[in-house]
Design an enzyme around this catalytic site. Structure first.
Site, PDB file in Angstrom:
ATOM      1  N   LYS A 193      24.033 -80.315  81.333  1.00 21.39           N
ATOM      2  CA  LYS A 193      25.231 -80.242  80.495  1.00 21.39           C
ATOM      3  C   LYS A 193      25.007 -79.312  79.304  1.00 21.39           C
ATOM      4  CE  LYS A 193      26.446 -84.912  81.973  1.00 21.39           C
ATOM      5  NZ  LYS A 193      26.241 -86.357  81.702  1.00 21.39           N
TER       6      LYS A 193
ATOM      7  N   GLY B 192      32.117 -92.957  84.460  1.00 24.44           N
ATOM      8  CA  GLY B 192      33.047 -93.925  85.015  1.00 24.44           C
ATOM      9  C   GLY B 192      34.146 -93.235  85.798  1.00 24.44           C
TER      10      GLY B 192
ATOM     11  N   GLY C 187      31.976 -86.567  80.490  1.00 27.25           N
ATOM     12  CA  GLY C 187      33.063 -87.361  81.057  1.00 27.25           C
ATOM     13  C   GLY C 187      34.414 -87.012  80.488  1.00 27.25           C
TER      14      GLY C 187
ATOM     15  N   GLY D  76      25.957-101.076  87.253  1.00 24.66           N
ATOM     16  CA  GLY D  76      26.552 -99.803  87.644  1.00 24.66           C
ATOM     17  C   GLY D  76      26.485 -98.731  86.581  1.00 24.66           C
TER      18      GLY D  76
ATOM     19  N   LYS E 226      31.783 -86.724 103.970  1.00 26.30           N
ATOM     20  CA  LYS E 226      30.653 -86.323 104.800  1.00 26.30           C
ATOM     21  C   LYS E 226      30.407 -87.311 105.935  1.00 26.30           C
ATOM     22  CE  LYS E 226      25.711 -85.312 104.125  1.00 26.30           C
ATOM     23  NZ  LYS E 226      24.641 -85.511 103.114  1.00 26.30           N
TER      24      LYS E 226
ATOM     25  N   ASP F 219      19.860 -84.622  83.713  1.00 27.51           N
ATOM     26  CA  ASP F 219      21.327 -84.598  83.664  1.00 27.51           C
ATOM     27  C   ASP F 219      21.852 -84.038  82.341  1.00 27.51           C
ATOM     28  OD1 ASP F 219      24.108 -85.927  84.621  1.00 27.51           O
ATOM     29  OD2 ASP F 219      23.708 -86.490  82.542  1.00 27.51           O
TER      30      ASP F 219
ATOM     31  N   VAL G 274      30.801 -82.316  81.939  1.00 24.74           N
ATOM     32  CA  VAL G 274      30.100 -82.505  80.665  1.00 24.74           C
ATOM     33  C   VAL G 274      30.794 -83.591  79.845  1.00 24.74           C
ATOM     34  CG1 VAL G 274      29.306 -81.411  78.537  1.00 24.74           C
ATOM     35  CG2 VAL G 274      29.328 -80.106  80.671  1.00 24.74           C
TER      36      VAL G 274
ATOM     37  N   VAL H 110      34.026 -90.448  91.266  1.00 29.46           N
ATOM     38  CA  VAL H 110      34.993 -89.568  90.610  1.00 29.46           C
ATOM     39  C   VAL H 110      36.215 -89.345  91.501  1.00 29.46           C
ATOM     40  CG1 VAL H 110      35.337 -87.313  89.558  1.00 29.46           C
ATOM     41  CG2 VAL H 110      33.123 -88.449  89.350  1.00 29.46           C
TER      42      VAL H 110
ATOM     43  N   ILE I  41      35.442 -86.622  77.392  1.00 29.17           N
ATOM     44  CA  ILE I  41      35.567 -85.879  76.121  1.00 29.17           C
ATOM     45  C   ILE I  41      35.900 -84.419  76.439  1.00 29.17           C
ATOM     46  CG2 ILE I  41      34.428 -85.209  73.989  1.00 29.17           C
ATOM     47  CD1 ILE I  41      32.520 -87.525  74.315  1.00 29.17           C
TER      48      ILE I  41
END
Lengths: 421, 421
Positions: free
Chosen positions: B202, B300, B131, B184, B44, B198, B129, B20, B133
């Protein structure tokens, strides 16, 4: 007069009490906690029977513009000219205004933006495009930071309702239109919807937010379904497709924008294929976010009233359109492209005038009652001859991609060869 | 240090440079006019190879929290605990923060809201939540004024990618998962995605905005596809359906909310049936606006980075979530309902423990390798036995509607008849 405290409901002046006005009123009656109260209602006709007591109505909308106790004016009348007079006058007084009048906004957007900048008022108009789908706000505020190469969709629920009826029932246009009118999904004068003037206005509004382009609606091609027949529906079905009226905003790599509305043949791979009845659907191709699709009710008192209410809440939160892609407040012409189209019932002189290119011979079909051609036509020529096409009863539908306008090849002419010496 | 003028780009402190972070960075590099510049980047691991020169990175994220020259902090690291430490510390300093960490937001939403109220900072998390949208902002700001009886959707692109592959190729789970990992579209440790942790996070986030309910994620049922087989896909296909992992937020007439995530059998009449590969889809039923559907890329670097950029622009415009339906900042339990489910590979003791009701006898099918049952199960019992179901290798999928929990009928017992005298 003192201003309401932040926790007091905001006071609305409602101008117009038709389908949208009554939808909003009803929603607010059922949602007292929403924080808005209809303080005054102005209507045009003093003698019309209305669903509220007569003392709720007054008949001089200008009085509402003068009332400082009203926090927001909501303009939901039919007449675009009178709507522009009222809204522009309200903006000249720096007021906060919500309108649902797509024809008015599309025709006067440059002035409406200029008035907001000059006098500090705010105008929102989410309900003007695709009913309850939050299309303007999302394109303006959420996708304001990235290019949207393509925005397209079904922006008119009435014509989509008719097309759905013709496709599912195999009925003819006049029968389905009459049924749609009886059920309240089409106006008594169907021209604005069926000849695609209504979705054209919506496309012009979106072009300002999506591509930063201000267009004169009269310069934008709109082709409708007034002359569609069951034969056209069957032709599409034979290709595994349906016919939908699609508004297309196409951004050219060089920065120009093409905007037009036309019937289009679409297969099941298109999300718009699955948008039926009075629903609207919008496809957005965003440079980084990728393809998006939204579907919702495009009309009706409650859905459209809900969009007005969303604008009221946005005004309360301080929201205004950013027009993030807009440059100067000048109108431009839509860019010219060629589009592959199916044309039926096309008189020979018009076929010549349209200068179709790459025409496919129509395959012989014994059950085919009428002739059609498929070929590439320039959008500018379709626009120039739109009235003639309508008058001749021709039906035109997009069948394929857009492509650049081809240069007419120069007549064969050989330069004498020059021998390098 | 002087504050930037309104026309200066806003300066970002970027914490994390994974998928991201790099997506956002790349978008901003290509969009210099967007008005944001990445001033500092904290990561990090000092030894990891990165696509930018080493001097662009530093290794103490806390230093960014202290830097008053940064206008906005963007937190896009993987570790939810460290993300919460950094974001909560930033909010304690009244800062403007954008995060994409769904697990962190879902688990700490009450504290995150309280910190914003107390210290005046702002936190946005659209990228957490679905991506690209705009689901959170639309539900919070656009549909804030009306009830949303149902919000549901495909919130996880990885599991949807696997299901699409199994359905279209007829391949088994392990093969398609390995292919998705190679491309990926799935993590090396697939548990969070495939076991539906996951999408549960959301759903918990959306419940706060859509229904005003704060839920502890651990109290919310999540059933995944780790034990799905080609036989399950065939079973669905035999009914004309596909299997999708659907998050469901269902508002009860009395005001309670049920939230759960489970595989579900859906036919082509559902818009979610047509959401394939890594795409996400959201259905919203609004009281007045009616049914809405949105589809877009759920993951993505560019799509998620685009959502972060949309939050940055929103912060610049002064936007904050209104949480319009939220009452007290206390967590509640999801309401209990019964749901019709298909259960395969269900050990007898678990079948007894689930106390299935209205069980249909599975029809005999000679090509059916394994046994299944279909019946109504209480969400609370599925939740209680979730780990046992996973350990036993059972596959559970919703096949039908929700209904109220049935009262167990009292054993037959006849009162002696009293003769009216």
């Amino acid at each position: 007069m003192s201003r309401p405290s932040p926790t007091s409901p905001l006071r609305l002046g409602l101008i117009g009490f038709g389908c949208v006005g009554q939808g909003l009123y009803d929603i607010l009656q059922r949602q007292p906690a929403a924080g808005f109260v209809v303080q005054r209602i102005a209507v045009k006709n003093p003698t019309k029977l209305r669903p509220l007591p007569a003392d709720r109505f007054e008949f001089h909308a200008d009085d509402l513009l003068d009332d400082p106790s009203l926090d927001i004016l909501v303009e939901v009348i039919d007449d675009p000219a009178e709507a522009f007079r009222l809204v522009s006058e309200a903006l000249r007084r720096g007021r906060r205004v919500v309108t649902a009048n797509k024809a008015m906004v599309a025709r006067h957007l440059p002035e409406l933006i200029a008035l907001q900048r000059r006098f500090g008022g705010t105008l929102l108009y989410e309900a003007a495009v695709c009913g309850s789908i939050p299309v303007i706000r999302t394109i303006d505020a959420y996708f304001g930071q990235e290019a949207l190469p393509e925005v397209s969709g079904i922006f008119n629920g009435s014509s989509n309702y008719v097309l759905t009826g013709m496709t599912s029932a195999g009925a003819d246009y006049a029968t389905v239109l009459a049924e749609a009118q009886a059920q309240g999904f089409a106006e008594t004068d169907p021209t604005l919807d069926m000849a695609a003037f209504d979705p054209r206005a919506k496309a012009v509004i979106l072009a300002a937010h999506a591509h930063g382009r201000l267009l004169d609606p009269d310069q934008v091609l709109n082709l409708g379904i007034e002359h569609i027949t069951a034969a056209d529906i069957r032709f599409a079905a034979g290709r595994g497709q349906k016919i939908k009226v699609v508004a297309c905003l196409h951004r050219l790599p060089g920065g120009g924008t093409t905007v037009f509305v036309a019937p289009q043949l679409l297969g099941p791979e298109s999300p718009l294929y699955h948008v039926e009845r009075e629903f609207n659907g919008v496809e957005v191709e965003a440079e980084f976010a990728g393809p998006h699709f939204w579907r919702g009710r495009g009309a009706g008192g409650h859905p459209t009233g809900s969009a007005v209410l969303a604008d009221l809440a946005a005004l309360r939160a301080g929201f205004r359109y950013a027009y993030p892609k807009l440059g100067a407040l000048t109108t431009t012409l839509p860019a010219d492209l060629e589009v592959e189209v199916y044309l039926r019932n096309l008189p020979q002189p018009l076929q010549a005038a349209l200068a179709l290119r790459d025409v496919s011979d129509a395959p012989a079909a014994p059950d085919r009652a009428e002739d059609y051609v498929i070929g590439y036509a320039r959008l500018s020529l379709l626009h120039r001859h739109r009235d003639a096409l309508r008058a001749a009863g021709a039906f035109v539908a997009r069948t394929g991609p857009l492509r650049p306008v081809a240069e007419v090849p120069a007549p064969a002419h050989r330069e004498p060869a020059v021998l390098a010496g």
